[in-house]
Enzyme design. Structure first.
Site, mmCIF file in Angstrom:
data_model
loop_
_atom_site.group_PDB
_atom_site.id
_atom_site.type_symbol
_atom_site.label_atom_id
_atom_site.label_comp_id
_atom_site.label_asym_id
_atom_site.label_seq_id
_atom_site.Cartn_x
_atom_site.Cartn_y
_atom_site.Cartn_z
ATOM 1 N N MET A 1 1.101 -1.051 0.048
ATOM 2 C CA MET A 1 -0.068 0.185 -0.050
ATOM 3 C C MET A 1 0.873 1.416 0.020
ATOM 4 O O MET A 1 1.460 1.576 0.567
ATOM 5 C CB MET A 1 -0.944 0.135 1.255
ATOM 6 C CG MET A 1 -2.067 -1.029 1.272
ATOM 7 S SD MET A 1 -3.365 -0.658 -0.077
ATOM 8 C CE MET A 1 -4.276 -1.836 0.590
ATOM 9 N N CYS A 2 0.302 2.356 -0.052
ATOM 10 C CA CYS A 2 1.211 3.502 -0.570
ATOM 11 C C CYS A 2 0.805 4.326 0.496
ATOM 12 O O CYS A 2 0.710 3.960 1.652
ATOM 13 C CB CYS A 2 0.561 4.949 -1.789
ATOM 14 S SG CYS A 2 0.269 3.793 -3.711
ATOM 15 N N ARG A 3 1.641 5.475 0.452
ATOM 16 C CA ARG A 3 1.771 6.105 2.206
ATOM 17 C C ARG A 3 1.274 7.758 1.363
ATOM 18 O O ARG A 3 2.535 8.275 0.673
ATOM 19 C CB ARG A 3 3.209 6.706 2.477
ATOM 20 C CG ARG A 3 3.786 4.905 3.202
ATOM 21 C CD ARG A 3 2.688 4.579 4.439
ATOM 22 N NE ARG A 3 1.508 4.054 4.403
ATOM 23 C CZ ARG A 3 0.186 3.673 4.864
ATOM 24 N NH1 ARG A 3 0.820 3.229 6.220
ATOM 25 N NH2 ARG A 3 -0.996 2.785 5.307
ATOM 26 N N ASN B 1 -4.727 5.728 -1.584
ATOM 27 C CA ASN B 1 -3.893 4.507 -1.430
ATOM 28 C C ASN B 1 -5.455 3.518 -1.172
ATOM 29 O O ASN B 1 -6.309 3.514 -0.216
ATOM 30 C CB ASN B 1 -3.500 4.663 0.223
ATOM 31 C CG ASN B 1 -2.928 3.850 0.701
ATOM 32 O OD1 ASN B 1 -2.752 2.885 0.205
ATOM 33 N ND2 ASN B 1 -2.611 3.808 2.241
#
Length: 270
Positions: free
Chosen positions: A1-3, A112
């Site tokens: 997952m992105c931040r 996200n």
């Protein structure tokens, strides 16, 4: 997952979120602590608002920790509203067009999360776009397409309602085509005046979202920028956040259950 991290308030240097804190966004790009994957090295991007209505933007496919230009820009750019993102790809190649934030006219958007079975949903999702928005699509991610669909469904006039319609449409589409739906969505978006965010998931496993006062404003982040736990409020799953000149407000968020037919834009009462 992105931040990701975003800020609205009195002008602030981007480095206050991107590079200076002990657990800055750059630190999170190689050592995230509240995500499934600790490394977010599939590119990065920043979008900021200044004297013009449309945002400035810088994106690249390098990991955020290895791009010296990002630190230099973050140290020099001062803005009252900005968005920053480090990417861990769940779909779409590692290319600049797939790096967040995405922009269109005065709007910026970063995300996200993911849509399960997106490759089977992509074409019917794209058919909902008018020619102008379809031609604006330059990447291959579900995130960019969600942004364009939100614009199609009235983001300019009723931002939270448009996102609710977008998610409801995708849920209906997935149920009709796949027989089930798993959609996880924690996103921030802005028109250069207010900062909006939504945290939502069909399986109640939405990516994390936190809020905190910062300087004379507020920041929204995927995970806290320091170890001061008392300073950070976790935003519950099923919530929408609006940061405006009036401060920070949190409301419940739940897409209206509907079929996959084209939704009509709705307005949020004043």
């Amino acid at each position: 997952m992105c931040r990701w991290a975003a800020y609205r308030g009195d002008p602030l240097y981007l480095e206050e979120l991107v590079s200076s804190p002990a657990h800055s966004l750059i630190e999170q790009s190689h050592c995230a602590t509240r995500a499934k994957t600790a490394t977010n090295g599939d590119g990065f991007g920043i979008a900021w608002y200044g004297d013009r209505p449309e945002p400035g933007r810088y994106r690249d496919i390098l990991p955020a920790w290895s791009d010296c230009n990002l630190k230099s820009l973050a140290r020099q750019i001062r803005s009252p509203l900005f968005l920053a993102h480090v990417r861990a790809a769940t779909g779409g190649g590692t290319r600049r067009d797939n790096c967040h934030p995405f922009t269109y006219e005065t709007w910026s958007f970063m995300h996200n999360g993911q849509i399960s079975g997106f490759e089977r949903l992509r074409r019917p999702m794209e058919t909902m776009l008018d020619d102008e928005l379809f031609n604006a699509r330059s990447g291959t991610t579900d995130s960019e397409l969600l942004f364009l669909l939100a614009l199609q469904f009235g983001l300019r006039d009723a931002p939270i309602a448009a996102v609710a319609q977008t998610i409801a449409f995708v849920e209906g589409l997935a149920e009709n085509i796949l027989g089930s739906v798993v959609l996880r969505f924690t996103a921030a978006f802005s028109d250069g005046k207010s900062l909006y965010a939504v945290r939502y998931a069909t399986d109640h496993k939405a990516p994390t979202l936190y809020a905190s006062p910062l300087a004379k404003g507020y920041c929204l982040v995927s995970e806290p920028l320091n170890d001061d736990g008392d300073a950070w409020q976790e935003i519950p799953d099923g919530s929408a956040v609006i940061v405006s000149a009036d401060g920070l407000g949190i409301t419940s968020f739940q897409p209206e259950k509907r079929t996959s037919a084209r939704p009509e834009p709705v307005s949020i009462p004043a």
